[in-house]
Design a protein around this motif. Structure first.
Motif, short mmCIF file in Angstrom:
data_model
loop_
_atom_site.label_atom_id
_atom_site.label_comp_id
_atom_site.label_asym_id
_atom_site.label_seq_id
_atom_site.Cartn_x
_atom_site.Cartn_y
_atom_site.Cartn_z
N LEU A 69 31.15 -5.99 -30.33
CA LEU A 69 32.51 -6.52 -30.22
C LEU A 69 33.42 -5.95 -31.31
O LEU A 69 34.55 -5.55 -31.03
CB LEU A 69 32.50 -8.04 -30.28
N ILE A 70 32.95 -5.92 -32.53
CA ILE A 70 33.76 -5.37 -33.62
C ILE A 70 34.12 -3.92 -33.33
O ILE A 70 35.27 -3.51 -33.51
CB ILE A 70 33.03 -5.52 -34.98
N THR A 71 33.15 -3.15 -32.87
CA THR A 71 33.39 -1.74 -32.54
C THR A 71 34.46 -1.61 -31.45
O THR A 71 35.38 -0.78 -31.56
CB THR A 71 32.08 -1.06 -32.11
N LEU A 72 34.35 -2.42 -30.41
CA LEU A 72 35.32 -2.34 -29.31
C LEU A 72 36.71 -2.80 -29.74
O LEU A 72 37.71 -2.14 -29.41
CB LEU A 72 34.84 -3.19 -28.12
N PHE A 73 36.78 -3.90 -30.46
CA PHE A 73 38.10 -4.37 -30.93
C PHE A 73 38.73 -3.35 -31.87
O PHE A 73 39.92 -3.03 -31.75
CB PHE A 73 37.99 -5.73 -31.63
N GLU A 74 37.95 -2.83 -32.80
CA GLU A 74 38.49 -1.86 -33.74
C GLU A 74 38.93 -0.58 -33.02
O GLU A 74 40.01 -0.03 -33.30
CB GLU A 74 37.48 -1.53 -34.84
N ARG A 75 38.12 -0.12 -32.09
CA ARG A 75 38.47 1.09 -31.32
C ARG A 75 39.80 0.91 -30.59
O ARG A 75 40.69 1.75 -30.67
CB ARG A 75 37.36 1.39 -30.31
N ASP A 76 39.93 -0.21 -29.87
CA ASP A 76 41.12 -0.39 -29.04
C ASP A 76 42.36 -0.76 -29.85
O ASP A 76 43.47 -0.35 -29.50
CB ASP A 76 40.84 -1.42 -27.94
N LEU A 77 42.20 -1.49 -30.93
CA LEU A 77 43.37 -1.77 -31.78
C LEU A 77 43.83 -0.50 -32.50
O LEU A 77 45.02 -0.29 -32.70
CB LEU A 77 43.06 -2.90 -32.77
N THR A 78 42.89 0.35 -32.87
CA THR A 78 43.24 1.64 -33.46
C THR A 78 43.96 2.50 -32.44
O THR A 78 44.96 3.17 -32.76
CB THR A 78 41.98 2.35 -34.00
N LYS A 79 43.49 2.48 -31.20
CA LYS A 79 44.16 3.24 -30.13
C LYS A 79 45.56 2.68 -29.89
O LYS A 79 46.50 3.45 -29.66
CB LYS A 79 43.32 3.19 -28.85
N LEU A 80 45.73 1.37 -29.98
CA LEU A 80 47.06 0.78 -29.81
C LEU A 80 47.99 1.26 -30.93
O LEU A 80 49.16 1.58 -30.68
CB LEU A 80 46.97 -0.75 -29.79
N LYS A 81 47.49 1.34 -32.16
CA LYS A 81 48.29 1.90 -33.26
C LYS A 81 48.70 3.33 -32.93
O LYS A 81 49.86 3.72 -33.12
CB LYS A 81 47.50 1.88 -34.58
N GLN A 82 47.77 4.13 -32.42
CA GLN A 82 48.07 5.52 -32.08
C GLN A 82 49.12 5.60 -30.97
O GLN A 82 49.98 6.48 -31.00
CB GLN A 82 46.79 6.24 -31.66
N GLU A 83 49.03 4.69 -30.00
CA GLU A 83 50.04 4.66 -28.93
C GLU A 83 51.42 4.38 -29.50
O GLU A 83 52.39 5.03 -29.14
CB GLU A 83 49.68 3.62 -27.87
N LEU A 84 51.52 3.40 -30.40
CA LEU A 84 52.82 3.07 -31.00
C LEU A 84 53.37 4.27 -31.77
O LEU A 84 54.56 4.55 -31.71
CB LEU A 84 52.70 1.86 -31.91
N LEU A 85 52.51 4.97 -32.46
CA LEU A 85 52.94 6.15 -33.22
C LEU A 85 53.33 7.31 -32.32
O LEU A 85 54.12 8.17 -32.71
CB LEU A 85 51.84 6.58 -34.19
N ALA A 86 52.80 7.33 -31.11
CA ALA A 86 53.06 8.45 -30.19
C ALA A 86 54.41 8.35 -29.49
O ALA A 86 54.87 9.34 -28.92
CB ALA A 86 51.93 8.54 -29.15
N TYR A 87 55.05 7.19 -29.52
CA TYR A 87 56.37 7.08 -28.89
C TYR A 87 57.32 8.06 -29.56
O TYR A 87 57.39 8.12 -30.79
CB TYR A 87 56.91 5.66 -29.01
N GLN A 88 58.08 8.79 -28.74
CA GLN A 88 59.02 9.78 -29.27
C GLN A 88 60.08 9.13 -30.15
O GLN A 88 60.49 9.70 -31.15
CB GLN A 88 59.68 10.55 -28.12
N THR A 89 60.54 7.96 -29.74
CA THR A 89 61.50 7.21 -30.57
C THR A 89 61.02 5.77 -30.66
O THR A 89 60.44 5.22 -29.71
CB THR A 89 62.92 7.22 -29.96
N GLU A 90 61.26 5.16 -31.79
CA GLU A 90 60.87 3.77 -32.00
C GLU A 90 61.58 2.85 -31.00
O GLU A 90 61.02 1.84 -30.57
CB GLU A 90 61.16 3.36 -33.44
N GLU A 91 62.77 3.23 -30.61
CA GLU A 91 63.55 2.43 -29.66
C GLU A 91 62.82 2.28 -28.32
O GLU A 91 62.88 1.23 -27.68
CB GLU A 91 64.90 3.11 -29.44
#
Length: 149
Positions: free
Chosen positions: A6-28
């Motif tokens: 569970l820790i591995t899955l939660f950490e993996r997917d929350l890290t991926k969510l951080k990467q998704e937020l960073l990948a947006y071309q604009t914060e808007e």
């Protein structure tokens, strides 16, 4: 064994969510809704932080977290950096809380009524991991739709 999984899955997917937020071309774009997409990536992120900090942090980890679910969907324009910091803190909350659970506690009834019927803690933890994956997929599609061209 289930704790580390569970820790591995939660950490993996929350890290991926951080990467998704960073990948947006604009914060808007994180806060935009379009066509029939009712929730922005920002609101889905706030929802996931609230959800995990409630059901894992507050209930299992005894963190004292108090959820404001309506705000998860009404708050707008929270800075990307703040959401990323909240995701990182949520990973630590999950690690700290889940490492306290014994095999017997996983099998025991989860203390809160979350669905129509009571479930085991193990069932709810698996549900939360699946719920995270579901919304992570939505954020990925949201980003690709709004950032195209």
């Amino acid at each position: 064994m289930i704790t580390q999984t569970l820790i591995t899955l939660f950490e993996r997917d929350l890290t991926k969510l951080k990467q998704e937020l960073l990948a947006y071309q604009t914060e808007e774009n994180i806060w935009k809704v379009a066509a029939q997409i009712p929730n922005s990536a920002g609101n889905l992120t706030l929802h996931l932080v609230g959800n995990l900090n409630t059901f894992i942090g507050a209930e299992i980890g005894k963190t004292g977290y108090v959820r404001n679910r309506p705000l998860e969907f009404s708050d707008k324009l929270v800075p990307r950096a703040k959401m990323i910091a909240e995701l990182e803190a949520t990973i630590e909350v999950i690690k700290n809380a889940l490492t306290k659970l014994t095999p017997e506690e996983y099998k025991a009834e989860y203390p809160l009524l979350v669905f129509e019927e009571k479930t085991s803690t193990e069932y709810l933890m698996i549900h939360l991991a699946v719920h995270l994956g579901y919304h992570l997929g939505q954020v990925n599609y949201h980003r690709r739709l709004l950032d195209k061209g």
